[in-house]
Design an enzyme around this catalytic site. Structure first.
Site, PDB file in Angstrom:
ATOM      1  CB  SER A   1      -9.093  -1.681   1.780  1.00  0.00           C
ATOM      2  OG  SER A   1      -9.929  -2.602   2.239  1.00  0.00           O
TER       3      SER A   1
ATOM      4  CG  ASN B   1      -1.931  -1.176   1.080  1.00  0.00           C
ATOM      5  OD1 ASN B   1      -2.486  -1.540   0.211  1.00  0.00           O
ATOM      6  ND2 ASN B   1      -2.015  -1.828   2.416  1.00  0.00           N
TER       7      ASN B   1
ATOM      8  CG  HIS C   1     -10.704  -2.476   7.399  1.00  0.00           C
ATOM      9  ND1 HIS C   1     -10.226  -2.590   8.414  1.00  0.00           N
ATOM     10  CD2 HIS C   1      -9.681  -2.820   6.346  1.00  0.00           C
ATOM     11  CE1 HIS C   1      -9.045  -3.115   8.247  1.00  0.00           C
ATOM     12  NE2 HIS C   1      -8.624  -3.323   7.164  1.00  0.00           N
TER      13      HIS C   1
ATOM     14  CE  LYS D   1      -3.641   0.679   4.672  1.00  0.00           C
ATOM     15  NZ  LYS D   1      -3.774   0.462   6.123  1.00  0.00           N
TER      16      LYS D   1
ATOM     17  CD  GLU E   1     -12.914   0.355   3.444  1.00  0.00           C
ATOM     18  OE1 GLU E   1     -11.782   0.460   2.650  1.00  0.00           O
ATOM     19  OE2 GLU E   1     -13.045  -0.868   3.817  1.00  0.00           O
TER      20      GLU E   1
ATOM     21  CG  ASP F   1     -10.964   3.596   6.877  1.00  0.00           C
ATOM     22  OD1 ASP F   1      -9.975   4.129   6.602  1.00  0.00           O
ATOM     23  OD2 ASP F   1     -10.987   2.690   7.824  1.00  0.00           O
TER      24      ASP F   1
ATOM     25  CG  HIS G   1      -6.746   1.729   0.844  1.00  0.00           C
ATOM     26  ND1 HIS G   1      -5.380   0.994   0.747  1.00  0.00           N
ATOM     27  CD2 HIS G   1      -7.364   1.203   2.140  1.00  0.00           C
ATOM     28  CE1 HIS G   1      -5.265   0.134   1.841  1.00  0.00           C
ATOM     29  NE2 HIS G   1      -6.568   0.026   2.337  1.00  0.00           N
TER      30      HIS G   1
HETATM   31  C1  LIG Z   1      -9.591   0.739   4.943  1.00  0.00           C
HETATM   32  C2  LIG Z   1      -8.799   0.428   6.279  1.00  0.00           C
HETATM   33  N1  LIG Z   1      -9.014   0.961   7.432  1.00  0.00           N
HETATM   34  C3  LIG Z   1      -8.068   0.721   8.358  1.00  0.00           C
HETATM   35  C4  LIG Z   1      -7.133  -0.162   8.313  1.00  0.00           C
HETATM   36  C5  LIG Z   1      -6.062  -0.391   9.475  1.00  0.00           C
HETATM   37  O1  LIG Z   1      -5.390   0.588   9.622  1.00  0.00           O
HETATM   38  P1  LIG Z   1      -3.761  -0.014  10.294  1.00  0.00           P
HETATM   39  O2  LIG Z   1      -2.989  -0.793   9.423  1.00  0.00           O
HETATM   40  O3  LIG Z   1      -3.189   1.420  10.485  1.00  0.00           O
HETATM   41  O4  LIG Z   1      -4.257  -0.596  11.563  1.00  0.00           O
HETATM   42  C6  LIG Z   1      -6.623  -0.661   7.231  1.00  0.00           C
HETATM   43  C7  LIG Z   1      -5.717  -1.350   6.604  1.00  0.00           C
HETATM   44  O5  LIG Z   1      -4.603  -1.678   7.221  1.00  0.00           O
HETATM   45  C8  LIG Z   1      -7.601  -0.388   5.941  1.00  0.00           C
HETATM   46  O6  LIG Z   1      -7.185  -1.026   4.482  1.00  0.00           O
END
Ligand SMILES: Cc1ncc(COP(=O)(O)O)c(C=O)c1O
Length: 399
Positions: free
Chosen positions: A197, A63, A149, A255, A193, A222, A225
């Site tokens: 992802s 990523n 997610h 990312k 999101e 969220d 990405h």
């Molecule tokens: C959309 C999304 N949110 C949250 C996370 C979690 O983030 P972190 O890796 O910082 O815990 C991820 C992937 O890691 C993700 O793809």
């Protein structure tokens, strides 16, 4: 009399036999379904290339969209911060872990996202499982996009209110659910999101923002990405050029930013409440200063070079065109396979060709939708993208 010592347990003797039996049975079940996972040593000393089992592979599974995890300015910023401030934060931010670099990073993020304030968390998972329960409770409703997610779902469930899924990116379905349920709840939070992802498509944040306003609901996106690669690097809230009505802009620094950690950008009172109520902020050690320093250096680079931030999406779009797939909306492109077994086979085929494209299987994605999830970065060579597209089109999708 000397105390009698207990016989030392053998290193390989089971401490609790039933526990090991349970674990073995579960693993065998996963193995039979082609769903067993294992950790593979991977080094990424050059940003595009991953070394596994002594083989150098061109990675389409990272990523690190802007290749900033290995950027000299980003690394230098982290190294300088470690030299000055040490490695660990030493305590929760509310005790002594609130290094001024975190405040500097928050001010940068709030400016970028056009909000009054921001709060940095230790990781994205910690952010989502802290933010949602801090804002909603037992009397409230959380509407979650069905493909959101795992940590958005975890946060929604921890809030202990009513949790309902709306069909993926289906604003009409979200509206129907709001019309039916809004009246029974004190507050409603809609979680989605910005860039999905595992699917790479964008959420209709504009429409969701308008819907949320109509029903007095709070929209949370969220954008793990999206930051750095969508909307001139400002993230998917800005994908259309105008700012969408997202009250709670969450994202990660792990990312495109090339560091680690996460953030929430929101109004001042919301951020003040988060400081007081988000358990994963209060009861978890602060983000190390070096990771904040690295993120600030990355944001500097992104702001200075918006054309560079646009490259991962352009590379993904070139790939989808050559592979005969629907146009990419983000640097993430799913190549749908179906069964977990077939996805593993496709991944092995690409491995033989020198590409790392990890198979994504349930429960990360739904049953029957195992896939290769390709992610494109600013520095992927065009000739290799063309070679990958050719293999995907003729040897994976044509089967
Ligand atoms: C959309 C999304 N949110 C949250 C996370 C979690 O983030 P972190 O890796 O910082 O815990 C991820 C992937 O890691 C993700 O793809």
């Amino acid at each position: 009399m000397r105390p009698r010592l207990k016989p030392k347990p053998q290193a390989d003797a089971p401490v609790v036999a039933s526990l090991d039996e349970f674990a073995r049975a579960k693993l065998a079940e996963l193995e039979r379904a082609h769903l067993r996972r294992s950790l593979v040593d991977t080094t990424r000393s050059e940003s595009l290339w991953a070394t596994r089992d002594g083989r150098r592979l061109l990675s389409f599974s990272c990523n690190d969209y802007l290749n900033l995890a290995q950027h000299p300015a980003v690394k230098d910023a982290a190294i300088a911060a470690i030299r000055r401030h040490g490695v660990g934060a030493g305590a929760s931010r509310l005790v002594t872990g609130n290094h001024p670099l975190l405040g500097e990073l928050e001010a940068r993020l709030a400016r970028l996202k056009e909000t009054e304030a921001a709060c940095v968390f230790g990781s994205g998972y910690l952010a989502n499982t802290g933010i949602i329960p801090a804002l909603v409770g037992g009397e409230d409703l959380v509407l979650v996009d069905e493909l959101a997610h795992a940590c958005l779902w975890a946060g929604a469930r921890l809030a202990r209110g009513t949790v309902l899924a709306f069909r993926h990116n289906d604003v009409g379905h979200a509206e129907t659910l709001l019309a039916e349920h809004r009246g029974r709840h004190r507050h409603v939070l809609i979680a989605t999101e910005g860039v999905f992802s595992m699917d790479g498509d964008l959420a209709p944040l504009d429409e969701l923002g308008t819907l949320a306003a109509r029903f007095d609901a709070w929209l949370m996106s969220d954008d793990a990405h999206g930051l750095g690669v969508i909307g001139n690097g400002r993230g998917s809230t800005f994908a259309t050029g105008e700012k969408a009505g997202v009250a709670l802009q969450m994202g990660t620094l792990s990312k495109a930013i090339g560091s680690y950690g996460a953030y929430l950008c929101a109004s001042r009172p919301v951020i003040d409440l988060i400081h007081n109520r988000a358990r994963t902020l209060i009861y978890s050690t602060g983000l190390p200063a070096a990771l904040a320093a690295a993120a600030i250096a990355a944001l500097d680079l992104i702001e200075r070079e918006p054309a560079y931030a646009a490259r991962p999406l352009a590379k993904a779009q070139a790939f989808t065109q050559m592979a005969g797939l629907p146009p990419a909306q983000s640097p993430i492109v799913p190549v749908m396979i179906g069964s977990a077994e077939a996805a593993l086979k496709a991944s092995r085929l690409l491995l033989e060709e020198g590409f790392l494209a990890v198979a994504i299987r349930p429960p990360t994605v739904r049953e029957g939708t195992a896939r290769l999830r390709l992610s494109f970065s600013a520095l992927h060579p065009d000739v290799e993208i063309a070679r990958l597209a050719d293999i995907v089109r003729t040897r994976i999708l044509a089967r």
